[in-house]
Enzyme design. Structure first.
Site, PDB file in Angstrom:
ATOM      1  N   CYS A 107       0.815  -1.223   0.000  1.00 10.52           N
ATOM      2  CA  CYS A 107       0.000   0.000   0.000  1.00 10.52           C
ATOM      3  C   CYS A 107       0.845   1.268   0.000  1.00 10.52           C
ATOM      4  CB  CYS A 107      -0.952   0.015   1.184  1.00 10.52           C
ATOM      5  SG  CYS A 107      -2.003  -1.431   1.229  1.00 10.52           S
ATOM      6  N   HIS A 141      -3.649   7.104   2.647  1.00 14.03           N
ATOM      7  CA  HIS A 141      -4.030   5.805   2.092  1.00 14.03           C
ATOM      8  C   HIS A 141      -5.500   5.552   2.421  1.00 14.03           C
ATOM      9  CE1 HIS A 141      -4.198   1.675   1.128  1.00 14.03           C
ATOM     10  NE2 HIS A 141      -3.901   1.187   2.316  1.00 14.03           N
ATOM     11  N   ASN A 195     -10.127  -0.307  -0.527  1.00 11.90           N
ATOM     12  CA  ASN A 195      -8.671  -0.185  -0.403  1.00 11.90           C
ATOM     13  C   ASN A 195      -8.007  -0.678  -1.700  1.00 11.90           C
ATOM     14  OD1 ASN A 195      -5.958  -0.523   0.170  1.00 11.90           O
ATOM     15  ND2 ASN A 195      -6.271  -1.475   2.166  1.00 11.90           N
TER      16      ASN A 195
HETATM   17  O1  UT7 Z   1      -3.662  -1.355   3.871  1.00 14.22           O
HETATM   18  C1  UT7 Z   1      -3.604  -2.065   5.061  1.00 14.22           C
HETATM   19  C2  UT7 Z   1      -4.545  -3.224   4.874  1.00 14.22           C
HETATM   20  N1  UT7 Z   1      -5.272  -3.609   6.017  1.00 14.22           N
HETATM   21  C3  UT7 Z   1      -6.183  -2.846   6.623  1.00 14.22           C
HETATM   22  O2  UT7 Z   1      -6.426  -1.710   6.317  1.00 14.22           O
HETATM   23  C4  UT7 Z   1      -6.946  -3.491   7.743  1.00 14.22           C
HETATM   24  C5  UT7 Z   1      -6.827  -2.727   9.026  1.00 14.22           C
HETATM   25  N2  UT7 Z   1      -7.815  -3.208   9.954  1.00 14.22           N
HETATM   26  C6  UT7 Z   1      -9.104  -2.843   9.854  1.00 14.22           C
HETATM   27  O3  UT7 Z   1      -9.488  -2.079   9.012  1.00 14.22           O
HETATM   28  C7  UT7 Z   1     -10.051  -3.382  10.894  1.00 14.22           C
HETATM   29  O4  UT7 Z   1      -9.325  -4.070  11.882  1.00 14.22           O
HETATM   30  C8  UT7 Z   1     -11.134  -4.328  10.298  1.00 14.22           C
HETATM   31  C9  UT7 Z   1     -12.095  -3.527   9.428  1.00 14.22           C
HETATM   32  C10 UT7 Z   1     -10.494  -5.419   9.467  1.00 14.22           C
HETATM   33  C11 UT7 Z   1     -11.931  -4.947  11.429  1.00 14.22           C
HETATM   34  O5  UT7 Z   1     -12.497  -3.940  12.256  1.00 14.22           O
HETATM   35  P1  UT7 Z   1     -12.308  -4.023  13.848  1.00 14.22           P
HETATM   36  O6  UT7 Z   1     -13.156  -2.962  14.418  1.00 14.22           O
HETATM   37  O7  UT7 Z   1     -10.841  -3.962  14.118  1.00 14.22           O
HETATM   38  O8  UT7 Z   1     -12.909  -5.424  14.202  1.00 14.22           O
HETATM   39  P2  UT7 Z   1     -12.155  -6.659  14.893  1.00 14.22           P
HETATM   40  O9  UT7 Z   1     -10.954  -7.092  14.133  1.00 14.22           O
HETATM   41  O10 UT7 Z   1     -12.000  -6.294  16.320  1.00 14.22           O
HETATM   42  O11 UT7 Z   1     -13.229  -7.805  14.745  1.00 14.22           O
HETATM   43  C12 UT7 Z   1     -14.410  -7.758  15.469  1.00 14.22           C
HETATM   44  C13 UT7 Z   1     -15.313  -8.898  15.025  1.00 14.22           C
HETATM   45  C14 UT7 Z   1     -14.656 -10.271  14.983  1.00 14.22           C
HETATM   46  O12 UT7 Z   1     -15.585 -11.181  15.513  1.00 14.22           O
HETATM   47  P3  UT7 Z   1     -15.376 -11.804  16.988  1.00 14.22           P
HETATM   48  O13 UT7 Z   1     -14.084 -12.557  16.891  1.00 14.22           O
HETATM   49  O14 UT7 Z   1     -15.294 -10.610  17.904  1.00 14.22           O
HETATM   50  O15 UT7 Z   1     -16.590 -12.624  17.179  1.00 14.22           O
HETATM   51  C15 UT7 Z   1     -14.530 -10.568  13.497  1.00 14.22           C
HETATM   52  O16 UT7 Z   1     -14.649 -11.950  13.203  1.00 14.22           O
HETATM   53  O17 UT7 Z   1     -15.801  -8.645  13.704  1.00 14.22           O
HETATM   54  C16 UT7 Z   1     -15.739  -9.862  12.950  1.00 14.22           C
HETATM   55  N3  UT7 Z   1     -15.622  -9.540  11.543  1.00 14.22           N
HETATM   56  C17 UT7 Z   1     -16.703  -9.342  10.772  1.00 14.22           C
HETATM   57  N4  UT7 Z   1     -18.011  -9.372  11.032  1.00 14.22           N
HETATM   58  C18 UT7 Z   1     -18.853  -9.122  10.029  1.00 14.22           C
HETATM   59  C19 UT7 Z   1     -14.492  -9.379  10.796  1.00 14.22           C
HETATM   60  N5  UT7 Z   1     -14.837  -9.076   9.534  1.00 14.22           N
HETATM   61  C20 UT7 Z   1     -16.191  -9.050   9.487  1.00 14.22           C
HETATM   62  C21 UT7 Z   1     -17.123  -8.799   8.464  1.00 14.22           C
HETATM   63  N6  UT7 Z   1     -18.437  -8.836   8.786  1.00 14.22           N
HETATM   64  N7  UT7 Z   1     -16.763  -8.503   7.210  1.00 14.22           N
END
Ligand code: UT7
Length: 334
Positions: A114, A254, A284
């Site tokens: 990225c 980004h 992204n």
């Molecule tokens: O360019 C760099 C590339 N990467 C990124 O930009 C990713 C950076 N990270 C993020 O943007 C965020 O961490 C995410 C959008 C990926 C996730 O958001 P979050 O607020 O950090 O959520 P989390 O990782 O704390 O996950 C919370 C829950 C989990 O469930 P459990 O384990 O708490 O039951 C995930 O399994 O959300 C669940 N989850 C989803 N639920 C519904 C993860 N993806 C999804 C989804 N739909 N698409």
């Protein structure tokens, strides 16, 4: 000898032609439009059609950038293509882009995920300053939809396909004022495509184990590190250049996640109106994210000659960086 500086003469961008909404992904996946929107700010993303590739999107963006700059492709003597989803492992995607646009000189790919365009702009700038390049096309292009596991809801909802390009030429005033670039290879396993390279060549086993897809080990850790690294690197670049956020006309970060952008802007004390956020309908786009956002900001009249622009990006590697740019491209006719 007079000093030479890199100046942006024009920009262009292109997106995959297929619009894919959150609802469409939610049809076959345990997710929802509400979850994706509220956690990322993404409403839809664009995926490449079967005939579109990293080089075709790059050539479309490059051609728009050359047109906007009023520069003939034949005078480009260096092409840098930042991508982690190139057409083929061999040769470089830059070779295909050079051929598609009828450019000359040397062409190579740059892999910084990225942060690829931010790295590429600094590489172009250094070669222009050294006199080893005159007119450079720097492109970020990605077709990450071909590397997404559509059963993994934590990654497949995040990415989209596109390209962004800048024509960078030699000038007497800076242009690209400076850059700050960093990589921490100890964090490489946080975000990766494990197979398909020399460590784990493609085999029936790697395919069965879905190892040719993007794996993110810990989304919230990537989130936390992204905020810390982007705010830190932008702030140290400003300090090194003797500037403050008040001097910057537009922050172009980004476009990965609206919440990440908000946190970075807050840490840097940037008011909302001087932060460019337009990821809602693109997602992204990795290496294409920053240049495509710059192009859209420019064409929307958000960048005027003389403005000070700050880019900042973070991604796999983990690799991150920022560029401080005096905007030199002319106003675009609406
Ligand atoms: O360019 C760099 C590339 N990467 C990124 O930009 C990713 C950076 N990270 C993020 O943007 C965020 O961490 C995410 C959008 C990926 C996730 O958001 P979050 O607020 O950090 O959520 P989390 O990782 O704390 O996950 C919370 C829950 C989990 O469930 P459990 O384990 O708490 O039951 C995930 O399994 O959300 C669940 N989850 C989803 N639920 C519904 C993860 N993806 C999804 C989804 N739909 N698409």
């Amino acid at each position: 000898m007079t000093r030479r500086f890199a100046c942006i003469a024009g920009m262009g961008s292109a997106l995959g032609s297929k619009v894919v909404s959150n609802e469409e992904l939610a049809r076959d996946l345990d997710t929802s439009d509400e979850w994706i929107r509220s956690r990322t700010g993404i409403v839809a993303r664009r995926f490449a059609a079967p005939e579109e590739t990293a080089s075709s999107l790059a050539a479309d963006a490059g051609s728009r950038a050359l047109d906007a700059a009023g520069i003939d492709p034949g005078v480009i003597d260096m092409t840098v293509v930042a991508t982690v989803s190139g057409d083929q492992p061999l040769p470089s995607t830059a070779s295909f882009v050079q051929e598609r646009l009828g450019m000359q000189g040397w062409a190579f790919d740059l892999g910084a995920a990225c942060a690829g365009f931010v790295y590429g702009l600094e590489v172009a700038s250094a070669h222009i300053a050294a006199g080893s390049a005159e007119n450079v096309l720097v492109v970020g292009t990605e077709v990450l939809s071909r590397f997404l596991d559509f059963t993994d809801r934590s990654t497949c909802v995040l990415f989209g396909d596109g390209a962004g390009a800048a024509v960078v030429v030699a000038g007497q005033e800076p242009g690209v004022i400076g850059s700050a670039l960093e990589t921490d290879g100890r964090l490489a396993e946080l975000l990766q495509i494990p197979a398909g390279g020399s460590r784990a060549p493609a085999s029936e086993d790697t395919v069965r184990r879905s190892e040719h897809f993007i794996k993110m080990a810990d989304g919230s850790e990537v989130f936390r590190r992204a905020v810390e690294a982007m705010a830190g690197t932008a702030s140290s670049l400003l300090e090194k250049s003797g500037m403050t956020p008040d001097d910057v006309s537009l922050l172009v970060p980004h476009q990965a996640n609206a919440r990440i952008i908000r946190s970075v802007a807050q840490r840097l004390s940037f008011p909302e109106e001087r932060v460019f956020v337009d990821l809602a309908y693109v997602g992204n786009n990795s290496a294409a994210s920053v240049p495509a956002a710059m192009d859209r900001a420019w064409r929307a009249g958000r960048l005027q000659p003389g403005d000070l622009v700050l880019t900042v990006a973070f991604g796999a590697g983990m690799a991150w960086g920022a560029n401080l740019i005096r905007w030199t491209a002319p106003e675009v006719a609406s």
